[in-house]
Design an enzyme around this catalytic site. Structure first.
Site, PDB file in Angstrom:
ATOM      1  N   HIS A   1       0.876  -1.275   0.151  1.00 23.73           N
ATOM      2  CA  HIS A   1      -0.032   0.077  -0.048  1.00 23.73           C
ATOM      3  C   HIS A   1       1.022   1.367   0.046  1.00 23.73           C
ATOM      4  O   HIS A   1       0.827   2.161   0.784  1.00 23.73           O
ATOM      5  CB  HIS A   1      -0.979   0.020   1.343  1.00 23.73           C
TER       6      HIS A   1
ATOM      7  N   HIS B   1     -12.410  -9.086  -5.087  1.00 26.49           N
ATOM      8  CA  HIS B   1     -11.781  -7.792  -4.630  1.00 26.49           C
ATOM      9  C   HIS B   1     -11.269  -7.233  -5.441  1.00 26.49           C
ATOM     10  O   HIS B   1     -10.139  -7.994  -6.190  1.00 26.49           O
ATOM     11  CB  HIS B   1     -10.982  -7.743  -3.326  1.00 26.49           C
TER      12      HIS B   1
ATOM     13  N   GLU C   1      -8.847  -4.657  -5.659  1.00 27.77           N
ATOM     14  CA  GLU C   1      -7.449  -3.939  -5.554  1.00 27.77           C
ATOM     15  C   GLU C   1      -6.509  -4.369  -6.403  1.00 27.77           C
ATOM     16  O   GLU C   1      -6.431  -5.797  -6.733  1.00 27.77           O
ATOM     17  CB  GLU C   1      -7.049  -3.994  -4.109  1.00 27.77           C
TER      18      GLU C   1
ATOM     19  N   ASP D   1      -3.601  -5.666  -6.144  1.00 24.89           N
ATOM     20  CA  ASP D   1      -2.883  -6.647  -5.809  1.00 24.89           C
ATOM     21  C   ASP D   1      -3.602  -8.219  -6.200  1.00 24.89           C
ATOM     22  O   ASP D   1      -3.088  -9.089  -6.122  1.00 24.89           O
ATOM     23  CB  ASP D   1      -2.440  -6.659  -4.400  1.00 24.89           C
TER      24      ASP D   1
ATOM     25  N   HIS E   1     -12.486  -4.448   2.848  1.00 23.82           N
ATOM     26  CA  HIS E   1     -12.158  -3.238   3.548  1.00 23.82           C
ATOM     27  C   HIS E   1     -12.433  -2.185   2.041  1.00 23.82           C
ATOM     28  O   HIS E   1     -12.221  -1.104   2.553  1.00 23.82           O
ATOM     29  CB  HIS E   1     -10.912  -3.235   3.870  1.00 23.82           C
TER      30      HIS E   1
ATOM     31  N   ASP F   1      -9.305 -10.551   1.224  1.00 29.20           N
ATOM     32  CA  ASP F   1      -8.141  -9.936   2.058  1.00 29.20           C
ATOM     33  C   ASP F   1      -8.399 -10.259   3.522  1.00 29.20           C
ATOM     34  O   ASP F   1      -7.706  -9.910   4.488  1.00 29.20           O
ATOM     35  CB  ASP F   1      -8.364  -8.378   1.952  1.00 29.20           C
TER      36      ASP F   1
ATOM     37  N   TYR G   1      -1.480  -7.196  10.352  1.00 26.29           N
ATOM     38  CA  TYR G   1      -2.613  -7.081   9.123  1.00 26.29           C
ATOM     39  C   TYR G   1      -3.945  -6.401   9.764  1.00 26.29           C
ATOM     40  O   TYR G   1      -4.442  -5.407   9.460  1.00 26.29           O
ATOM     41  CB  TYR G   1      -2.854  -8.401   8.563  1.00 26.29           C
TER      42      TYR G   1
ATOM     43  N   HIS H   1      -4.201 -13.567   1.201  1.00 29.33           N
ATOM     44  CA  HIS H   1      -2.487 -13.472   1.386  1.00 29.33           C
ATOM     45  C   HIS H   1      -2.147 -14.458   2.465  1.00 29.33           C
ATOM     46  O   HIS H   1      -2.941 -14.444   3.454  1.00 29.33           O
ATOM     47  CB  HIS H   1      -2.352 -11.942   1.987  1.00 29.33           C
TER      48      HIS H   1
HETATM   49  C1  LIG Z   1      -5.721   0.613   3.137  1.00 28.72           C
HETATM   50  C2  LIG Z   1      -6.606   1.525   2.163  1.00 28.72           C
HETATM   51  C3  LIG Z   1      -7.726   2.464   2.532  1.00 28.72           C
HETATM   52  C4  LIG Z   1      -8.034   3.472   1.631  1.00 28.72           C
HETATM   53  N1  LIG Z   1      -9.153   4.389   2.045  1.00 28.72           N
HETATM   54  C5  LIG Z   1      -9.800   4.957   1.219  1.00 28.72           C
HETATM   55  C6  LIG Z   1     -10.710   5.802   1.692  1.00 28.72           C
HETATM   56  O1  LIG Z   1     -11.015   6.073   2.739  1.00 28.72           O
HETATM   57  N2  LIG Z   1     -11.326   6.652   0.646  1.00 28.72           N
HETATM   58  C7  LIG Z   1     -11.126   6.499  -0.673  1.00 28.72           C
HETATM   59  O2  LIG Z   1     -11.791   7.263  -1.392  1.00 28.72           O
HETATM   60  N3  LIG Z   1     -10.387   5.831  -0.951  1.00 28.72           N
HETATM   61  C8  LIG Z   1      -9.561   4.838  -0.201  1.00 28.72           C
HETATM   62  N4  LIG Z   1      -8.576   4.070  -0.539  1.00 28.72           N
HETATM   63  C9  LIG Z   1      -8.439   4.078  -2.205  1.00 28.72           C
HETATM   64  C10 LIG Z   1      -7.173   4.504  -2.855  1.00 28.72           C
HETATM   65  O3  LIG Z   1      -7.383   5.982  -2.685  1.00 28.72           O
HETATM   66  C11 LIG Z   1      -7.539   4.431  -4.235  1.00 28.72           C
HETATM   67  O4  LIG Z   1      -7.096   3.270  -4.433  1.00 28.72           O
HETATM   68  C12 LIG Z   1      -6.396   5.330  -4.992  1.00 28.72           C
HETATM   69  O5  LIG Z   1      -6.646   5.079  -6.419  1.00 28.72           O
HETATM   70  C13 LIG Z   1      -4.999   5.113  -4.719  1.00 28.72           C
HETATM   71  O6  LIG Z   1      -4.171   6.027  -5.619  1.00 28.72           O
HETATM   72  P1  LIG Z   1      -2.613   5.720  -5.687  1.00 28.72           P
HETATM   73  O7  LIG Z   1      -2.258   4.767  -6.571  1.00 28.72           O
HETATM   74  O8  LIG Z   1      -2.191   7.177  -6.010  1.00 28.72           O
HETATM   75  O9  LIG Z   1      -2.167   5.838  -4.153  1.00 28.72           O
HETATM   76  C14 LIG Z   1      -8.032   3.272   0.225  1.00 28.72           C
HETATM   77  C15 LIG Z   1      -6.795   2.281  -0.060  1.00 28.72           C
HETATM   78  C16 LIG Z   1      -6.235   1.423   0.908  1.00 28.72           C
HETATM   79  C17 LIG Z   1      -5.275   0.451   0.088  1.00 28.72           C
HETATM   80 FE   LIG Z   2      -7.191  -4.943  -0.295  1.00 22.00          FE
HETATM   81 FE   LIG Z   3      -5.014  -7.633  -0.892  1.00 21.97          FE
END
Ligand SMILES: Cc1cc2nc3c(=O)[nH]c(=O)nc-3n(C[C@H](O)[C@H](O)[C@H](O)COP(=O)(O)O)c2cc1C
Ligand SMILES: [Fe+2]
Ligand SMILES: [Fe+2]
Lengths: 398, 52
Positions: free
Chosen positions: A24, A80, A82, A84, A146, A165, A193, A226
């Protein structure tokens, strides 16, 4: 590495990322590496569940090919989105463009924004079932655990839960199962985690676990996305999660500080001595030299947080401030706190720390200690006494 | 004014109360909440709310 058959006809086709050291971005240190678990079920419909990052797509595809030609994949379950877990999808979809995808409505929306391609994902809801031949998959939405798109998949015939996750750990190993690995390392990583990613979501996690337990389904194996697969004792991780969601704490104190010339450091060490002599467990961190995600792990079960900073341009030092921003997002509840620090002329750091306690809903247990420049003997004694007093409060002897 | 329920955690947004945790004053209708407003209980975005 060959694919690992985790149940008859169900294969682990993920990858082990031995050398990743931060996750992250720079928010999570992965000293023990991680794994991206993906599972292939060979049935009338060949079904793939969960994915790997784009950089590992080739390795995953190679592992699938040891079992079946990738072109034979009929269904892909996206628990999910994300990166990853979804990063490998574009490469995979080139090889099996007819594969049908399943995920939540939010996952459809999110994938469209991430890959600008429409793979025709079919949106599913909690309780929806997918027959893949001898087996049926049941989907359980897990929104905001999450991400909004998060989902669990359950296979009744295998008594297997695939929660993505949830219940995972960043832990690279040559072994795949809980009974094959070091239990201390395993639970340490599972706790880290939870502390760093899931702590603020405790209420929802408790409700989700309750919902799943009330479904009265048999769970003999939990295969997260994971780390290690829970097969010897899947209830071990469920019970740990239940206790973490209750925010249970121990008589333990975490002292965290930042200093420029060492005065705040002197105070921190005296407070720590007082706490130790007061008979409570204590951990002391200079936040500029500590790994923040490891510090968060230590805070998960601590009853008391003690924060110190010297004053810099009317406020606290910036590494400390950055750490508190991170901590605030984790919403630690039911803690008590105390603040301290050295200043030169007008102060500002200690009031800023007090303000943090107020906003985070952490009850300040004792008046703060702010000293001008270098603490004298009397002031160091007050720091020691602060430690002793806090220890009494925590152990209920005050 | 309509109340809205968070489909994730059940929190009810009541315009008569607003959301003091995010400095949203009483009397703010749901559709006037800023786009980046999230559920104060679980962090879910606005589009995960439904009218009650
Ligand atoms: C642990 C975690 C918490 C996140 N919390 C939020 C959040 O509260 N609100 C939101 O809009 N996006 C949240 N995101 C999503 C990120 O902001 C989003 O994936 C963004 O595209 C990442 O941009 P970057 O690649 O520049 O880091 C979260 C992502 C992670 C991994
Ligand atoms: Fe995740
Ligand atoms: Fe993950």
């Amino acid at each position: 590495m060959r694919p690992v058959e985790i149940k008859k006809g169900v294969y682990w086709v993920g990858v082990v990322d031995w050398n990743i050291r931060t996750f992250h971005g720079n928010t999570y240190s992965t000293k023990r590496g991680t794994t991206y678990n993906s599972y292939l079920i060979i049935d009338e419909k060949v079904t793939l569940i969960d994915g790997v990052p784009g950089s590992f797509a080739g390795e995953q595809i190679g592992r699938i090919r040891e079992i079946v030609p990738v072109e034979k994949i009929d269904y892909i379950v996206v628990n999910h989105i994300e990166p990853d877990h979804s990063g490998g999808l574009p490469e995979l979809m080139k090889l099996c463009p007819k594969a049908k995808l399943f995920g939540t409505a939010k996952s459809k929306e999110g994938l469209a924004r991430m890959y600008y391609t429409d793979w025709g994902l079919q949106a599913v809801k909690t309780g929806d079932k997918l027959n893949i031949g001898k087996r049926n998959l049941t989907f359980i939405e897990a929104p905001m655990i999450h991400w909004p798109d998060s989902m669990f998949t359950y296979c009744a015939e295998e008594e297997l839960l695939l929660p993505n996750d949830a219940f995972g750990q960043h832990y690279a190993t040559s072994e795949r199962f809980d009974d094959e690995t070091d239990q201390c390392a395993l639970m340490d990583e599972a706790g880290k985690y939870y502390a760093n990613i899931l702590w603020p979501l405790g209420g929802m996690i408790a409700r989700k676990i309750d919902e799943i337990l009330k479904m009265n389904i048999s769970i003999k194996m939990i295969a997260p996305s994971h780390g290690i697969i829970w097969r010897r004792d899947p209830m071990k991780i469920i019970n740990s999660y239940i206790s973490w969601t209750k925010n249970e704490t121990r008589p333990k104190v975490v002292v965290i500080f930042e200093t420029m010339w060492g005065s705040t450091d002197m105070m921190a060490r005296k407070i720590t001595e007082g706490l130790t002599d007061g008979g409570v467990e204590v951990k002391l961190f200079d936040i500029t030299r500590s790994d923040r995600s490891e510090v968060n792990s230590q805070m998960l079960d601590a009853k008391c947080f003690v924060f110190g900073s010297s004053t810099h341009d009317n406020g606290m030092l910036s590494t400390m401030a950055g750490f508190l921003e991170f901590l605030n997002g984790l919403k630690p509840k039911g803690r008590i706190g105390a603040a301290f620090g050295s200043y030169g002329w007008a102060g500002g750091a200690v009031p800023a720390l007090e303000n943090f306690f107020k906003e985070a809903g952490i009850e300040q247990a004792l008046p703060s200690i702010a000293v001008k420049y270098i603490p004298d003997e009397n002031e160091l004694k007050r720091c020691y006494e602060m430690g002793v007093e806090l220890a009494k409060k925590i152990t209920g002897k005050a | 004014m309509d109340k809205y329920r968070c489909t994730v955690c059940g929190y009810i947004y009541d315009p008569a109360i607003g959301d003091p945790t995010a400095s949203i004053s009483a009397g703010t209708p749901f559709d006037k909440l800023p786009d980046n407003w999230v559920c104060p209980e679980c962090g879910a975005p606005k589009d995960m709310f439904e009218k009650v």
